[in-house]
Scaffold this active site. Sequence first.
Site, PDB file in Angstrom:
ATOM      1  N   ASN A 115       0.824  -1.197   0.000  1.00  0.00           N
ATOM      2  CA  ASN A 115       0.000   0.000   0.000  1.00  0.00           C
ATOM      3  C   ASN A 115       0.865   1.255   0.000  1.00  0.00           C
ATOM      4  O   ASN A 115       1.966   1.270   0.533  1.00  0.00           O
ATOM      5  CB  ASN A 115      -0.956   0.001   1.207  1.00  0.00           C
ATOM      6  CG  ASN A 115      -0.373   0.696   2.420  1.00  0.00           C
ATOM      7  OD1 ASN A 115      -0.421   1.919   2.541  1.00  0.00           O
ATOM      8  ND2 ASN A 115       0.199  -0.096   3.332  1.00  0.00           N
ATOM      9  N   PHE A 119      -1.841   8.134   4.501  1.00  0.00           N
ATOM     10  CA  PHE A 119      -2.580   8.726   5.626  1.00  0.00           C
ATOM     11  C   PHE A 119      -3.844   9.456   5.160  1.00  0.00           C
ATOM     12  O   PHE A 119      -4.136  10.576   5.583  1.00  0.00           O
ATOM     13  CB  PHE A 119      -1.705   9.709   6.409  1.00  0.00           C
ATOM     14  CG  PHE A 119      -0.618   9.091   7.240  1.00  0.00           C
ATOM     15  CD1 PHE A 119      -0.535   7.738   7.470  1.00  0.00           C
ATOM     16  CD2 PHE A 119       0.361   9.905   7.809  1.00  0.00           C
ATOM     17  CE1 PHE A 119       0.475   7.184   8.242  1.00  0.00           C
ATOM     18  CE2 PHE A 119       1.379   9.378   8.590  1.00  0.00           C
ATOM     19  CZ  PHE A 119       1.439   8.011   8.802  1.00  0.00           C
ATOM     20  N   SER A 184       5.513   5.086   8.790  1.00  0.00           N
ATOM     21  CA  SER A 184       4.904   4.803   7.492  1.00  0.00           C
ATOM     22  C   SER A 184       5.861   5.226   6.380  1.00  0.00           C
ATOM     23  O   SER A 184       6.452   6.308   6.445  1.00  0.00           O
ATOM     24  CB  SER A 184       3.582   5.562   7.344  1.00  0.00           C
ATOM     25  OG  SER A 184       3.126   5.481   6.003  1.00  0.00           O
ATOM     26  N   ASN A 186       4.906   6.072   3.442  1.00  0.00           N
ATOM     27  CA  ASN A 186       4.117   6.743   2.411  1.00  0.00           C
ATOM     28  C   ASN A 186       3.916   8.239   2.618  1.00  0.00           C
ATOM     29  O   ASN A 186       3.181   8.871   1.869  1.00  0.00           O
ATOM     30  CB  ASN A 186       2.751   6.051   2.294  1.00  0.00           C
ATOM     31  CG  ASN A 186       2.899   4.599   1.899  1.00  0.00           C
ATOM     32  OD1 ASN A 186       3.698   4.263   1.034  1.00  0.00           O
ATOM     33  ND2 ASN A 186       2.153   3.716   2.555  1.00  0.00           N
ATOM     34  N   THR A 187       4.559   8.805   3.644  1.00  0.00           N
ATOM     35  CA  THR A 187       4.580  10.257   3.840  1.00  0.00           C
ATOM     36  C   THR A 187       6.030  10.704   3.737  1.00  0.00           C
ATOM     37  O   THR A 187       6.865  10.259   4.533  1.00  0.00           O
ATOM     38  CB  THR A 187       3.999  10.642   5.216  1.00  0.00           C
ATOM     39  OG1 THR A 187       2.614  10.278   5.241  1.00  0.00           O
ATOM     40  CG2 THR A 187       4.132  12.137   5.457  1.00  0.00           C
ATOM     41  N   LYS A 227       5.416   3.879  17.230  1.00  0.00           N
ATOM     42  CA  LYS A 227       5.413   2.774  16.267  1.00  0.00           C
ATOM     43  C   LYS A 227       6.612   2.899  15.340  1.00  0.00           C
ATOM     44  O   LYS A 227       6.835   3.957  14.735  1.00  0.00           O
ATOM     45  CB  LYS A 227       4.120   2.783  15.442  1.00  0.00           C
ATOM     46  CG  LYS A 227       3.987   1.571  14.514  1.00  0.00           C
ATOM     47  CD  LYS A 227       2.584   1.462  13.950  1.00  0.00           C
ATOM     48  CE  LYS A 227       2.425   0.168  13.137  1.00  0.00           C
ATOM     49  NZ  LYS A 227       1.027  -0.022  12.670  1.00  0.00           N
ATOM     50  N   ASN A 256       5.789  -1.625  11.555  1.00  0.00           N
ATOM     51  CA  ASN A 256       4.991  -1.125  10.445  1.00  0.00           C
ATOM     52  C   ASN A 256       5.311  -1.940   9.188  1.00  0.00           C
ATOM     53  O   ASN A 256       5.989  -2.964   9.263  1.00  0.00           O
ATOM     54  CB  ASN A 256       5.274   0.374  10.245  1.00  0.00           C
ATOM     55  CG  ASN A 256       4.077   1.137   9.725  1.00  0.00           C
ATOM     56  OD1 ASN A 256       3.354   0.669   8.854  1.00  0.00           O
ATOM     57  ND2 ASN A 256       3.868   2.336  10.252  1.00  0.00           N
TER      58      ASN A 256
END
Length: 340
Positions: A115, A119, A184, A186-187, A227, A256
Amino acid sequence: MYGLLFRLVFVRLDPEQAHHRAFALIRLAARIPVLRGVIRSVLSIPDSGRVRVLGRTFPSAFGVAAGFDKDAVGVPGLTMLGFGFVEIGTVTAEPQPGNEPPRLWRMVDQQALRNRMGFNNQGSVAVARTLAKLRSTPSGRAAVVGVNIGKTKVTPVEDAAADYATSAERLAPYADYLVVNVSSPNTPGLRDLQSVASLRPVLEATRAAADRATAAAGRSRVPLLVKIAPDLADEDVDAVADLALELGLDGVVAVNTTIAHDLGPGGFSGPPLLDRGLAVVRRLRDRLGPDPVIIGVGGISTGADARAYREAGATLVQGYTGFIYRGPFWAARIARELAA
């Protein structure tokens, strides 16, 4: 039966659309009292599965990881299915749409997902309203809800501490625990916050903001966890553990999604993550000692996987990707195995 339905129907749908449709059905079932009662009775968890931790009694040590219910709209439905707790989010200070689709892919042969959601969520003000409504009912107050917070994409990294503090101040009064998500992939720039020098001010600001908010609401102090990613070097895992002890954090969520793949942008989750997740949890437990909470997440498909995390030192365990592939009875099966 679910496996056949997945192969014939869900696998033909866009993964994100399939998620939305399935989640809508879960929420609908939870709103029908008779149906909700039947499902709860069929998927009930024995009392022996309860765990007392973080100041709350968790009905089970197995919960749903952040990412499934980003906006806290499906807590009753998820607990109905046998999850002992729900970690909602990731929530950012401001609403944001996330990355452009497509942004979710199935790796069916590995029962895994990739993915790059980014967010996507309604923002901390809207989610706080949703949680306030949830907590206004007896069943909503009984549910164990963790709140996972992240940095708003447009916020510069140097302003990250204030951004996290804003979310914490709005959401802490409704949370059974808070998780600072700095892992994450993805940021842009987010994982850089896992370095101790960058992480310290984020955690300190979040702790202070949460304490202000709960004091104003007449609530007790909310536990705070961080996390981390599976891709941290071992010495960096140790450094985060040392910082957690120094700052008096209540625990660590590990791990994660991973970027250690060649499938394209985004984080990879599912069974290939299991071994590294277990290794990080073992290392954290050795470093942290017996008291801080560790929530183990990553690659759990079976009860044996969940037990392996507990044996590695995890206090609680979470899953998400396995839910997609194993269906609505999956959480209750794992919770019962842990209880046994």
